[in-house]
Write a protein that holds these residues in place. Structure first.
Motif, PDB file in Angstrom:
ATOM      1  N   VAL A  13      41.635  45.232  31.121  1.00 58.35           N
ATOM      2  CA  VAL A  13      42.544  43.718  32.579  1.00 58.35           C
ATOM      3  C   VAL A  13      40.920  44.074  32.521  1.00 58.35           C
ATOM      4  O   VAL A  13      39.661  44.695  33.092  1.00 58.35           O
ATOM      5  CB  VAL A  13      42.837  45.114  33.707  1.00 58.35           C
ATOM      6  CG1 VAL A  13      43.533  44.136  34.898  1.00 58.35           C
ATOM      7  CG2 VAL A  13      44.351  45.530  33.330  1.00 58.35           C
ATOM      8  N   GLN A  14      41.119  42.433  32.717  1.00 54.25           N
ATOM      9  CA  GLN A  14      39.341  41.941  33.541  1.00 54.25           C
ATOM     10  C   GLN A  14      39.280  41.252  34.604  1.00 54.25           C
ATOM     11  O   GLN A  14      40.033  40.044  35.095  1.00 54.25           O
ATOM     12  CB  GLN A  14      38.859  41.295  32.615  1.00 54.25           C
ATOM     13  CG  GLN A  14      38.456  41.408  31.069  1.00 54.25           C
ATOM     14  CD  GLN A  14      37.358  40.946  30.975  1.00 54.25           C
ATOM     15  OE1 GLN A  14      37.205  40.261  30.968  1.00 54.25           O
ATOM     16  NE2 GLN A  14      36.324  41.866  29.818  1.00 54.25           N
ATOM     17  N   SER A  15      40.292  42.005  36.045  1.00 54.26           N
ATOM     18  CA  SER A  15      40.092  41.551  37.265  1.00 54.26           C
ATOM     19  C   SER A  15      38.601  40.661  37.941  1.00 54.26           C
ATOM     20  O   SER A  15      37.900  40.923  37.598  1.00 54.26           O
ATOM     21  CB  SER A  15      40.527  42.562  38.108  1.00 54.26           C
ATOM     22  OG  SER A  15      39.776  43.271  38.258  1.00 54.26           O
ATOM     23  N   ARG A  16      38.971  39.611  37.921  1.00 50.99           N
ATOM     24  CA  ARG A  16      37.702  38.789  39.189  1.00 50.99           C
ATOM     25  C   ARG A  16      38.791  38.964  40.844  1.00 50.99           C
ATOM     26  O   ARG A  16      39.905  37.948  40.838  1.00 50.99           O
ATOM     27  CB  ARG A  16      37.360  37.277  39.074  1.00 50.99           C
ATOM     28  CG  ARG A  16      36.667  36.479  40.074  1.00 50.99           C
ATOM     29  CD  ARG A  16      35.583  37.063  39.461  1.00 50.99           C
ATOM     30  NE  ARG A  16      34.689  36.161  40.048  1.00 50.99           N
ATOM     31  CZ  ARG A  16      34.011  36.779  40.859  1.00 50.99           C
ATOM     32  NH1 ARG A  16      34.519  37.704  41.326  1.00 50.99           N
ATOM     33  NH2 ARG A  16      32.540  36.114  41.976  1.00 50.99           N
ATOM     34  N   ILE A  17      38.327  39.854  41.621  1.00 53.25           N
ATOM     35  CA  ILE A  17      38.514  39.579  42.598  1.00 53.25           C
ATOM     36  C   ILE A  17      37.662  38.446  44.099  1.00 53.25           C
ATOM     37  O   ILE A  17      36.035  39.190  43.926  1.00 53.25           O
ATOM     38  CB  ILE A  17      38.471  40.786  43.396  1.00 53.25           C
ATOM     39  CG1 ILE A  17      39.994  41.203  43.241  1.00 53.25           C
ATOM     40  CG2 ILE A  17      39.375  40.912  45.558  1.00 53.25           C
ATOM     41  CD1 ILE A  17      40.305  43.089  43.502  1.00 53.25           C
ATOM     42  N   VAL A  18      37.800  37.807  44.369  1.00 54.89           N
ATOM     43  CA  VAL A  18      37.546  36.835  45.332  1.00 54.89           C
ATOM     44  C   VAL A  18      37.641  36.817  46.777  1.00 54.89           C
ATOM     45  O   VAL A  18      38.991  36.355  47.433  1.00 54.89           O
ATOM     46  CB  VAL A  18      37.624  35.864  44.910  1.00 54.89           C
ATOM     47  CG1 VAL A  18      36.473  34.663  45.471  1.00 54.89           C
ATOM     48  CG2 VAL A  18      37.174  35.199  43.669  1.00 54.89           C
ATOM     49  N   ILE A  19      36.578  37.719  47.523  1.00 61.85           N
ATOM     50  CA  ILE A  19      36.981  37.578  49.294  1.00 61.85           C
ATOM     51  C   ILE A  19      36.542  36.171  49.311  1.00 61.85           C
ATOM     52  O   ILE A  19      35.652  35.976  50.092  1.00 61.85           O
ATOM     53  CB  ILE A  19      36.123  38.754  49.897  1.00 61.85           C
ATOM     54  CG1 ILE A  19      36.399  40.524  48.934  1.00 61.85           C
ATOM     55  CG2 ILE A  19      36.927  39.052  51.259  1.00 61.85           C
ATOM     56  CD1 ILE A  19      35.827  42.041  49.095  1.00 61.85           C
TER      57      ILE A  19
END
Lengths: 441, 365
Positions: free
Chosen positions: B352-358
């Motif tokens: 899993v390659q997640s990219r979380i943008v706040i």
């Protein structure tokens, strides 16, 4: 001369016939005082009596356009009936035009009201009507062709068209159709419309009747032919398309988006008034799943006390509203409001409380009635009023699919209609036929 | 001639009177089924069908909705529905049947037959919501929620996006489920409907996974939310990450996913997910306010959570994400590839390659 006239009008006691003698000249005179106006006094009697000068009088007879030499004795009767004075001096017969005009003022619009457009309407006098058109269509190419129809009424008819823009085929077809007009008493433009329509049983009008001179001017500019008739405040326009009936003159005068909105709303209202009663039957009795579930339960609840099937309910309410509309047209104005109150409020409310119809049906009925009056043209409004019944009957038997097929059938029927050879449902007319910059409706 | 025409018309009209439409039944003579439950019967290979019927009233108030529950057992669903007709006074109408529940025991046996019946009936709408009732659908349908304004309202609103929109409830339509049941490489899922503990509302916060035959796996609520985010791109949800004894909660506003499957003996699935959102809860001075740091921390945590879920789903032998379909669509080879995938699926690897943008830090002062 008097002898011959006396023979023709044996029992017309209101015909005035006299022989006048002023000492120099003898004049035989015949006219209907009821058909002639006061002009006869200044135009004929004064110059003949105490202001008499034989030379001046002769000059007047020959130069005044109101005086015409009438040699054909068979036309005398007709001239008298049209409001002319016949006089014979020295064996020569003259007519003096002195017909009484009842209408001298321009009417106001009554069935095609406009918010900010011109408020003047045609009158029942053809000369005034022609002047109304000429004022608005101020061009030398406006052609006026007179006709005389009605074997007993001898109603004068004028056919107006722009000789440069008019479609020759349509004009030829109209003149041919005019030959076949065979009416005893021509009293309303509707009669002429019926005679000019090639098939007698039609669900939709193919000739437009209007009381607005501005609409007539716009139509002339588009190359259409206008028929004016004496004694009727409606002009007949041909050939027309369905969209002309749905067009209110205000659409041209309002700003762009407002008029588009009004046009769209009008078409929606027409489709509503035509199919809503049918859709009510179809949905309530065949396909209740079309509603949202809330509405289905509400209708279910409100219909619980109704003893008859949905179509009986629809017929009860439609009959009531049709009777109400008819009554409010025919009733004298001061009782008219009573009818609306009794019919609209009391019957509607009571019918629902008595459990004869459901509350949704009251809404359906009022939507149908109100939407019907959105149509700007009364003729077309009547057709639309009638069209909902075939839909109701089909919906009774076949449900929602029947309504869909019937709608398709109606479109096919409209496509098959022709107004003087021109397609009735033509959406776009070629540019060269319609160059007024008026938009497609 | 004229008379003959009129006579013909009258004849036609009289014939019309003889025709009564086959489907003509007024709305007040119909009994609307608002929910249907199918359970396993007490005898083997029988069904117990429960119908919740609406009793319409003209006034609509909360808790005033009246319904009637009819239930009967028969060897087939069609027979039991016919039998229920003899118990009621009006014609049954499935046109507004928006919720269909299967009992858990039936799911464990297999729901092929009920699906066939549901697909064949023309009056059952394919947009009906499906669910799995626990312990059985009769028990769930018996409930009368206090908030119900009109019959069946509460269940309709729980699903779909009309009423409540909860990230814990998944929504499954009949048409989608019927497709998933026949699609190669993609399996069905159903929300689990239970009674709430205090028995005044429904509880839809879990999801059940099936393969083509029967029930395989039930997730808990947290996993259900994770499934909702990753598989359905459900963006009205939150990602919660534990951090030094507290929890950091990111409310999502947008979710995008992308899958890559490698073509090797043991395919490796790379699951890219990009989640944008704002901080709804975080401790004061969280990681010194370093956004990169925060995002990185959340990404690693989220990767672990999601990988755990994917492995759990894989180990149950179901594929609700449709990885198999994706694999077949990516690589050419038809049945050979499918056999290869079938053999390899129990041991595929997930990355899993997640990219979380706040997008918004949620700073209040």
């Amino acid at each position: 001369m008097l002898e011959q006239i006396k023979n023709e009008f044996k029992n017309a006691s209101d015909l005035l016939m006299d022989t006048l003698d002023n000492g120099y000249l003898r004049m035989e005179l015949a006219y209907f005082p009821s058909l002639c106006d006061e002009r006869i006094k200044d135009g004929l009697l004064v110059p003949f009596s105490y202001r008499f000068d034989p030379d001046e009088f002769r000059r007047m007879l020959h130069s005044n356009p109101k005086y015409q030499k009438q040699d054909k004795s068979e036309e005398w009767a007709n001239l008298l009936l049209k409001g002319n004075v016949l006089l014979e001096i020295d064996g020569q017969c003259y007519s003096f035009k002195s017909d009484r005009t009842f209408v001298t003022e321009v009417g106001t619009t009554q069935v095609e009201a406009s918010l900010q457009g011109p408020q003047s309407a045609f009158t029942e006098d053809i000369n005034l009507n022609i002047s109304l058109v000429r004022i608005r269509y101020n061009k030398s190419i406006l052609t006026v062709k007179p006709f005389d129809k009605g074997s007993f009424s001898h109603t004068s008819i004028q056919v107006l068209y722009d000789s440069e823009l008019v479609n020759e085929n349509v004009l030829k077809m109209l003149f041919k159709q005019m030959e076949n007009v065979n009416i005893d008493l021509l009293q309303a433009s509707g009669q002429l419309v019926k005679e000019l329509t090639d098939r007698s049983h039609r669900l939709f009008p193919t000739l437009l009747q209007t009381e607005r001179p501005d609409r007539v001017a716009v139509m002339l500019r588009r190359g259409k032919i206008v028929i004016l008739m004496n004694g009727s405040r409606f002009a007949i326009v041909l050939p027309v398309r369905l969209f002309d009936f749905m067009h209110a003159m205000d659409d041209d005068y309002e700003s762009y988006w407002i008029s588009r909105f009004l046009i769209i709303m009008r078409y929606m209202a027409v489709s509503l008034t035509v199919i809503l009663p049918a859709v009510y039957i179809a949905i309530v009795s065949y396909n209740p799943e079309i509603f949202r579930v809330q509405l289905a339960f509400t209708i279910d609840g409100s219909r619980a006390g109704v003893p008859y099937p949905s179509f009986v309910e629809v017929f009860i309410m439609l009959f009531m509203i049709e009777a109400l509309i008819e009554a409010s047209i025919r009733l004298p104005r001061f009782v008219g409001s009573t009818a609306t109150t009794v019919g609209g409020l009391i019957l509607g409310q009571a019918a629902q409380q008595a459990g004869l119809v459901s509350s949704i049906m009251i809404i359906v009925t009022s939507v149908v009635a109100i939407s019907n009056f959105v149509v700007p043209n009364p003729n077309f409004s009547q057709s639309v009023r009638l069209m909902k019944y075939p839909f109701v009957i089909i919906a009774m038997i076949y449900g929602i699919s029947g309504v869909a097929v019937m709608f398709f059938a109606m479109i096919v029927y409209l496509c098959s209609l022709r107004s003087f050879g021109e397609p009735y449902l033509a959406l776009f007319t070629p540019k060269n036929q319609m160059n007024s910059g008026h938009g497609k409706d | 001639m004229r008379y003959r025409k009129a006579l013909l018309f009258a004849l036609l009209l009289s014939m019309l009177c003889g025709v009564n439409g086959c489907g003509f039944k007024d709305i007040d003579k119909r009994f609307f089924v608002v929910a249907m439950g199918i359970d396993r019967g007490s005898k083997p290979s029988t069904y117990r069908v429960t119908l919740r019927l609406a009793i319409p009233t003209s006034k609509i108030e909360s808790g005033e909705a009246k319904t009637e529950l009819e239930s009967i057992e028969a060897p087939t669903i069609a027979e039991s529905v016919r039998h229920i007709k003899s118990l009621v006074d009006k014609e049954l109408d499935f046109g507004h049947c928006r919720v269909i529940l299967f009992g858990k025991s039936l799911m464990e046996r297999g729901v092929d037959e009920p699906l066939k019946w549901l697909s064949r009936r023309r009056d059952i709408q394919m947009v009906a919501f499906l669910g799995m009732a626990e312990p059985n659908s009769f028990h769930v349908l018996k409930l009368h929620p206090q908030s119900e304004r009109y019959p069946g309202n509460a269940l309709f609103l729980s699903f779909g996006s009309e009423g409540t929109e909860s990230s814990y409830s998944v929504t499954e339509y009949l048409f989608d489920w019927a497709r998933r049941q026949s699609e190669t490489g993609k399996d069905g899922y159903l929300p689990i409907v239970r009674r709430d503990i205090d028995s005044n509302s429904y509880r839809v916060d879990k999801v059940a996974f099936l393969d083509k035959k029967k029930l395989r796996l039930c997730l808990n609520s947290e996993e259900t939310q994770l499934f909702n985010i990753s598989a359905k791109h459900y963006d009205k949800s939150v990602i919660a990450i534990p951090f030094q004894g507290t929890r950091v909660v990111l409310a999502l506003s947008q979710v995008k996913t992308r899958t890559n499957i490698s073509h090797s003996d043991i395919p490796e699935i790379t699951f890219h997910i990009r989640a944008t959102g704002f901080m709804e809860e975080s401790p004061p001075n969280f990681l010194g306010g370093d956004m990169q740091q925060i995002q990185k921390h959340m990404q690693t945590e989220f990767n672990n959570q999601l990988e755990d879920l994917l492995y759990k789903v894989r180990d149950a032998g179901v594929d609700p994400y449709g990885f198999g379909l994706h694999y077949l669509a990516t690589y050419f080879g038809r049945s050979n590839e499918w056999n290869h995938w079938m053999a390899a699926y129990p041991s595929v690897k997930f990355h899993v390659q997640s990219r979380i943008v706040i997008a918004k830090p949620g700073l209040i002062r």
